[in-house]
Design a protein around this motif. Sequence first.
Motif, PDB file in Angstrom:
ATOM      1  N   ALA A 106      35.756  30.631  65.407  1.00  0.00           N
ATOM      2  CA  ALA A 106      35.705  30.925  63.980  1.00  0.00           C
ATOM      3  C   ALA A 106      36.876  31.802  63.552  1.00  0.00           C
ATOM      4  O   ALA A 106      37.463  31.601  62.483  1.00  0.00           O
ATOM      5  CB  ALA A 106      34.385  31.616  63.648  1.00  0.00           C
ATOM      6  N   THR A 107      37.236  32.760  64.386  1.00  0.00           N
ATOM      7  CA  THR A 107      38.343  33.662  64.069  1.00  0.00           C
ATOM      8  C   THR A 107      39.665  32.906  64.003  1.00  0.00           C
ATOM      9  O   THR A 107      40.454  33.075  63.061  1.00  0.00           O
ATOM     10  CB  THR A 107      38.439  34.777  65.126  1.00  0.00           C
ATOM     11  N   LEU A 108      39.914  32.062  64.995  1.00  0.00           N
ATOM     12  CA  LEU A 108      41.174  31.314  65.041  1.00  0.00           C
ATOM     13  C   LEU A 108      41.275  30.325  63.879  1.00  0.00           C
ATOM     14  O   LEU A 108      42.342  30.178  63.267  1.00  0.00           O
ATOM     15  CB  LEU A 108      41.304  30.585  66.368  1.00  0.00           C
ATOM     16  N   LEU A 109      40.180  29.661  63.567  1.00  0.00           N
ATOM     17  CA  LEU A 109      40.208  28.695  62.473  1.00  0.00           C
ATOM     18  C   LEU A 109      40.353  29.393  61.126  1.00  0.00           C
ATOM     19  O   LEU A 109      41.012  28.877  60.215  1.00  0.00           O
ATOM     20  CB  LEU A 109      38.943  27.834  62.482  1.00  0.00           C
ATOM     21  N   ALA A 110      39.750  30.569  60.997  1.00  0.00           N
ATOM     22  CA  ALA A 110      39.839  31.302  59.740  1.00  0.00           C
ATOM     23  C   ALA A 110      41.265  31.746  59.453  1.00  0.00           C
ATOM     24  O   ALA A 110      41.671  31.851  58.294  1.00  0.00           O
ATOM     25  CB  ALA A 110      38.909  32.508  59.770  1.00  0.00           C
ATOM     26  N   ASN A 111      42.030  31.988  60.502  1.00  0.00           N
ATOM     27  CA  ASN A 111      43.393  32.496  60.326  1.00  0.00           C
ATOM     28  C   ASN A 111      44.403  31.546  60.969  1.00  0.00           C
ATOM     29  O   ASN A 111      45.461  31.966  61.440  1.00  0.00           O
ATOM     30  CB  ASN A 111      43.510  33.892  60.962  1.00  0.00           C
ATOM     31  N   ARG A 112      44.094  30.258  60.944  1.00  0.00           N
ATOM     32  CA  ARG A 112      44.861  29.280  61.708  1.00  0.00           C
ATOM     33  C   ARG A 112      46.326  29.183  61.293  1.00  0.00           C
ATOM     34  O   ARG A 112      47.192  28.959  62.140  1.00  0.00           O
ATOM     35  CB  ARG A 112      44.187  27.906  61.625  1.00  0.00           C
ATOM     36  N   GLU A 113      46.609  29.363  60.008  1.00  0.00           N
ATOM     37  CA  GLU A 113      47.995  29.213  59.557  1.00  0.00           C
ATOM     38  C   GLU A 113      48.898  30.260  60.195  1.00  0.00           C
ATOM     39  O   GLU A 113      49.977  29.942  60.721  1.00  0.00           O
ATOM     40  CB  GLU A 113      48.054  29.325  58.034  1.00  0.00           C
ATOM     41  N   TYR A 114      48.456  31.511  60.168  1.00  0.00           N
ATOM     42  CA  TYR A 114      49.265  32.570  60.751  1.00  0.00           C
ATOM     43  C   TYR A 114      49.287  32.484  62.279  1.00  0.00           C
ATOM     44  O   TYR A 114      50.310  32.757  62.914  1.00  0.00           O
ATOM     45  CB  TYR A 114      48.752  33.933  60.310  1.00  0.00           C
ATOM     46  N   SER A 146      49.065  29.788  64.043  1.00  0.00           N
ATOM     47  CA  SER A 146      49.967  28.677  64.369  1.00  0.00           C
ATOM     48  C   SER A 146      51.422  29.124  64.304  1.00  0.00           C
ATOM     49  O   SER A 146      52.242  28.763  65.164  1.00  0.00           O
ATOM     50  CB  SER A 146      49.720  27.515  63.403  1.00  0.00           C
ATOM     51  N   THR A 147      51.756  29.926  63.291  1.00  0.00           N
ATOM     52  CA  THR A 147      53.115  30.458  63.183  1.00  0.00           C
ATOM     53  C   THR A 147      53.458  31.316  64.392  1.00  0.00           C
ATOM     54  O   THR A 147      54.565  31.221  64.951  1.00  0.00           O
ATOM     55  CB  THR A 147      53.260  31.290  61.895  1.00  0.00           C
ATOM     56  N   TRP A 148      52.500  32.141  64.819  1.00  0.00           N
ATOM     57  CA  TRP A 148      52.750  32.987  65.975  1.00  0.00           C
ATOM     58  C   TRP A 148      52.855  32.192  67.270  1.00  0.00           C
ATOM     59  O   TRP A 148      53.601  32.556  68.184  1.00  0.00           O
ATOM     60  CB  TRP A 148      51.669  34.062  66.079  1.00  0.00           C
ATOM     61  N   LEU A 149      52.145  31.092  67.361  1.00  0.00           N
ATOM     62  CA  LEU A 149      52.286  30.239  68.544  1.00  0.00           C
ATOM     63  C   LEU A 149      53.700  29.663  68.624  1.00  0.00           C
ATOM     64  O   LEU A 149      54.284  29.555  69.709  1.00  0.00           O
ATOM     65  CB  LEU A 149      51.253  29.107  68.510  1.00  0.00           C
ATOM     66  N   THR A 150      54.244  29.284  67.481  1.00  0.00           N
ATOM     67  CA  THR A 150      55.635  28.800  67.459  1.00  0.00           C
ATOM     68  C   THR A 150      56.588  29.894  67.913  1.00  0.00           C
ATOM     69  O   THR A 150      57.528  29.644  68.696  1.00  0.00           O
ATOM     70  CB  THR A 150      56.007  28.340  66.035  1.00  0.00           C
TER      71      THR A 150
END
Length: 329
Positions: free
Chosen positions: A232-240, A242-246
């Motif tokens: 739930a935490t990852l999906l709630a903040n998925r955009e940011y 995802s940016t950090w994974l890049t």
Amino acid sequence: MSELTAAIVGLGTTGTSLGLALKQARAEFRVLGHDRDRSRLAVASKLGAVDKTHWNLHRTVEPADLTVLAVPGSELPDLLPLLDETWKPRSLVVILTSAMQPVLALAEEHLPEQVAWVLANPVLTGINAPVREREDLFKDVLFCLVPGRDTAPETMQVAHNLIEHLGAKPHYVDALEHDGLVAGVEHTAHLLAAAYMHAAASGAGWSDARKLAGRAFHQATDSSLSPPHLQATLLANREYVSTWLTIMQRELAEWQQLLDGEGDELLARLEDQDEARARWLQGASLQDWSEDRAPAVETSAGGVMRQMFLGRLGSRRRLPQDDGAEKER
């Protein structure tokens, strides 16, 4: 003045510690507690964090002047509509969350106009003492606060004073800014821990490697959240996230190049990160970020909401009076 009633929904480490802190605060709270896990109700009662527990959620919240929702974000979409007609008029609701934007939208949709509410996120480092149920868990920690779009200054004043009563330091942030920052220093760390564990456990040599895994592996793979909570935490903040994974993909590629070199650049990079971590650790250990220190607040009286309830909290220190939404940082 009559005794104030606080309700804590969710009696995990944070909720139980908050109850203990409220019981130690000078404000006189009668603390009610609710959790779906009966073992948590028993622990909170045994520790003295609550005066009474209710298995019935509505009976916990109905009489509360202050309600703290300390549940995983995955539970909030069902929980808030369930409490739609339960809130005491003119009460204060504090929702604890590490992903502000989606919860902001939920609160604006489901919380009625007759209650005041704020979002909050205590930054628990666990550096000076373990993160477990204790009355001083929030001592000197930053307690991020995000108001709703129509939250009155008086509401923020009460929340500010409440957090100071817990021994914490109120820290005002924008929801968007908060989620971007937390994605980098918390959510991505959880994800990388899970990814590392998955990569190791699914590898061909895991049956032998697991026997050699020790403290370093334990620390590196501890995401500290249950799978549903982390999802739930990852999906709630998925955009940011995802940016950090890049960003991390680029970073790991650089480290791979350093491993292919002669070693001097690798040592320089290791020394740089060690120095940066030492500076952070010192600040986190002392909870002293001198360059970010907020301006002093002045003593004053008044406040409409403080006359409604929580008068002893409202009689403490006032926020600086600015002419906009930008609060002290």
